[in-house]
Design an enzyme around this catalytic site. Structure first.
Site, mmCIF file in Angstrom:
data_model
loop_
_atom_site.group_PDB
_atom_site.id
_atom_site.type_symbol
_atom_site.label_atom_id
_atom_site.label_comp_id
_atom_site.label_asym_id
_atom_site.label_seq_id
_atom_site.Cartn_x
_atom_site.Cartn_y
_atom_site.Cartn_z
ATOM 1 N N MET B 1 -38.090 -4.451 12.056
ATOM 2 C CA MET B 1 -36.765 -4.427 12.678
ATOM 3 C C MET B 1 -35.974 -5.664 12.265
ATOM 4 O O MET B 1 -36.517 -6.745 12.147
ATOM 5 C CB MET B 1 -36.923 -4.416 14.197
ATOM 6 C CG MET B 1 -35.671 -4.008 14.884
ATOM 7 S SD MET B 1 -35.949 -2.968 16.303
ATOM 8 C CE MET B 1 -36.306 -4.124 17.574
ATOM 9 N N CYS B 2 -34.717 -5.501 11.972
ATOM 10 C CA CYS B 2 -33.790 -6.598 11.704
ATOM 11 C C CYS B 2 -32.434 -6.129 12.219
ATOM 12 O O CYS B 2 -32.247 -4.955 12.496
ATOM 13 C CB CYS B 2 -33.656 -6.873 10.214
ATOM 14 S SG CYS B 2 -35.106 -7.654 9.480
ATOM 15 N N GLY B 3 -31.508 -7.052 12.321
ATOM 16 C CA GLY B 3 -30.157 -6.684 12.720
ATOM 17 C C GLY B 3 -29.165 -7.045 11.630
ATOM 18 O O GLY B 3 -29.320 -8.064 10.953
#
Lengths: 227, 299
Positions: B1-3
């Site tokens: 997960m990353c933003g």
């Protein structure tokens, strides 16, 4: 009518207040303001109440819903109404991927478009999408109905079991073991009922029906001897 | 997960407020990537014949005046500098290669984060909140800005492994996902002369685009080829000197939301990060399609 403003209350407070209605309904009608894309709104409801979400919601909105009538006046993120058991979830805007995933019952209406994997592994829910749906929709769908008034993306109904799929527009491609099937009178009746329940006035005679060809491993009686 | 978050201004209305609008967007994506964060900001363009390097030194007390003066006399051209915490922007009235060679020889501890005529990249390990405050993002002005909050999977949690990656002039890329063919592709690109600083998969995607653009591709052509040659999961946001692009892979399991008004285009991994933007209630908000890219460019 009770209003919960999410700039003041937390999502936890909102869900707790809604869960308390499952013992006995003291407040039938709820409005949620300023959702601002928050995740897990109105999750795990188990009461015959109406919840109006005034804006866009994030992931898993109205997940595991039972009996409640949840309306989102905006878009929703991934997994709206996932694992719903009963009740009605209506999205006025678009839904992201995995809308109605694994849902066992109830009605999910998406008035805009739904993304990829709409109705993935659905187990009895009825889903009506006024717009189009993305790729891999209804993958391993087991029972229930999926109605699409627009187009369907690639690999519709891959490894399908017994879901009835009705699509009015183009299907980009069918997944493994999914085929077009004859629209018999009982299917027109079923589709007419679903469109009416969803408040959509499309003509059921303009839809095509798709279903399982029942040719994959699971459908072969010879394979039963493996157990 | 990353933003991922990005904000591209279609006119000058919010030019002076770019940083102020961007800060809450990046911070809103903290739960998708608390390891490190970074951003590329565009707008403070240098004139004809000038180049701009964003550089960083391990020693915060580094004497940028001295480095700037040395570069100026070695390259026999004007060099100006400004610093923002441990990062400095050097504006050089000369050639990029000569400046890079000179820095590598005399100041090997100086790391070049970006090069071009408009781009500045700032990134750091830690919470996004800490990073926006460290570099005073709130007061930044410009035309477009692209940020990333990282939850590391394919390489270590280091400043060098954090996004954005820039492997070409004024080009930056941020990535949510993981590429599966980055090792082979990196070797191929090295043979084409692309230089990589890390073992990170996302840097390979940036290197790939830099290579296509060097070959004369337009941004559109480069992204079309990218959809064929890059294998794995990705939602990318890409910045060029005057362009902004978003692209998703055919699987499209990494989230993305786009919003557009008369004044701006905004991108985020989740809608939550867009809620503080002006007039967002009336913006056109949609999820970008799988195997599709979207480009906005100033003419």
């Amino acid at each position: 009518m009770k209003t919960v403003d999410l700039t003041i209350s937390s999502v936890r407070d909102l869900n707790q207040a809604l869960h308390e209605q499952s013992r006995s309904v003291s407040e039938k009608s709820w409005t949620v303001t300023n959702p601002k894309g928050s995740h897990n709104l109105a999750v795990g409801l188990d009461a015959n109440i109406d919840v109006d979400i005034q804006g866009h919601a994030g992931y898993f909105c109205a997940g595991m819903n039972k009996e409640a009538n949840v309306t989102v006046h905006g878009n929703v993120g991934q997994g709206v109404a996932e694992n719903m058991m009963s009740g009605v979830v209506r999205v006025k805007g678009d839904a992201s991927q995995a809308a109605g995933a694994t849902a066992h019952g109830g009605l999910l209406v998406i008035e805009g478009n739904a993304g990829a994997r709409c109705g993935i592994s659905m187990k009895g829910v009825d889903i009506v999408v006024k717009g189009s749906i993305g790729h891999m929709s209804c993958f391993m769908g087991q029972s229930g109905s999926l109605v699409v008034c627009g187009d369907a993306g690639e690999a519709l109904g891959d490894s399908l079991y017994e879901v009835h799929i009705y699509v009015k527009g183009e299907v980009k491609s069918l997944g493994a073991d999914c085929i077009e099937k004859e629209m018999r009178p009982e299917h027109v009746t079923e589709l007419k009922g679903l469109l009416e329940k969803a408040g959509v006035d499309d003509n059921p005679l303009e839809f095509k029906r798709y279903g399982s060809a029942r040719q994959l491993y699971t459908f072969k009686v010879d394979n039963a001897s493996a157990y | 997960m990353c933003g991922i978050v990005g904000l591209y201004l279609k006119n000058d209305k919010y030019k002076d407020k770019l940083g102020e609008l961007f800060e809450p967007m990046l911070v809103a994506m903290t739960d998708r990537g608390p390891d490190s964060a970074g951003f590329a900001v565009y707008g403070d363009e240098v004139g004809e014949g000038w180049i701009k390097l964003t550089v960083r030194h391990v020693d915060e007390a580094c004497n940028w005046a001295e480095i700037s003066d040395t570069l100026s006399s070695k390259l026999n051209c004007t060099v100006t500098w400004t610093n923002n915490n441990d990062v400095a922007v050097l504006k050089i009235n000369g050639a990029e290669k000569a400046a890079r060679d000179c820095l590598a020889e005399l100041y090997p501890d100086v790391l070049i984060l970006s090069a071009g005529t408009s781009i500045e990249i700032l990134k750091e390990v830690g919470l996004p909140e800490k990073i926006v405050s460290k570099y005073n993002v709130r007061n930044m002005v410009g035309t477009h800005i692209i940020g990333h909050t990282r939850m590391a999977t394919e390489s270590a949690v280091t400043m060098a492994g954090s996004h954005p990656f820039s492997t070409g002039s004024d080009l930056c890329l941020v990535h949510n996902g993981s590429l599966s063919n980055h090792n082979r592709l990196r070797e191929n690109l090295k043979r084409e002369g692309i230089v990589f600083e890390t073992e990170n998969d996302s840097e390979v995607a940036a290197g790939y685009l830099a290579w296509r653009l060097q070959q004369g591709d337009t941004l559109k052509e480069a992204l079309e080829s990218g959809l064929k040659d890059l294998d794995g999961f990705f939602t990318f946001t890409i910045g060029t000197r005057d362009g902004f692009a978003v692209m998703r892979d055919p699987i499209a399991c990494k989230p993305a939301v786009l919003a557009e008004t008369e004044d701006y285009v905004a991108m985020a991994s989740e809608y939550q990060a867009l809620t503080t933007l002006p007039d967002i209630e009336h913006a056109k908000v949609w999820e970008p399609d799988a195997a599709t890219f979207y480009i906005w460019e100033r003419k």
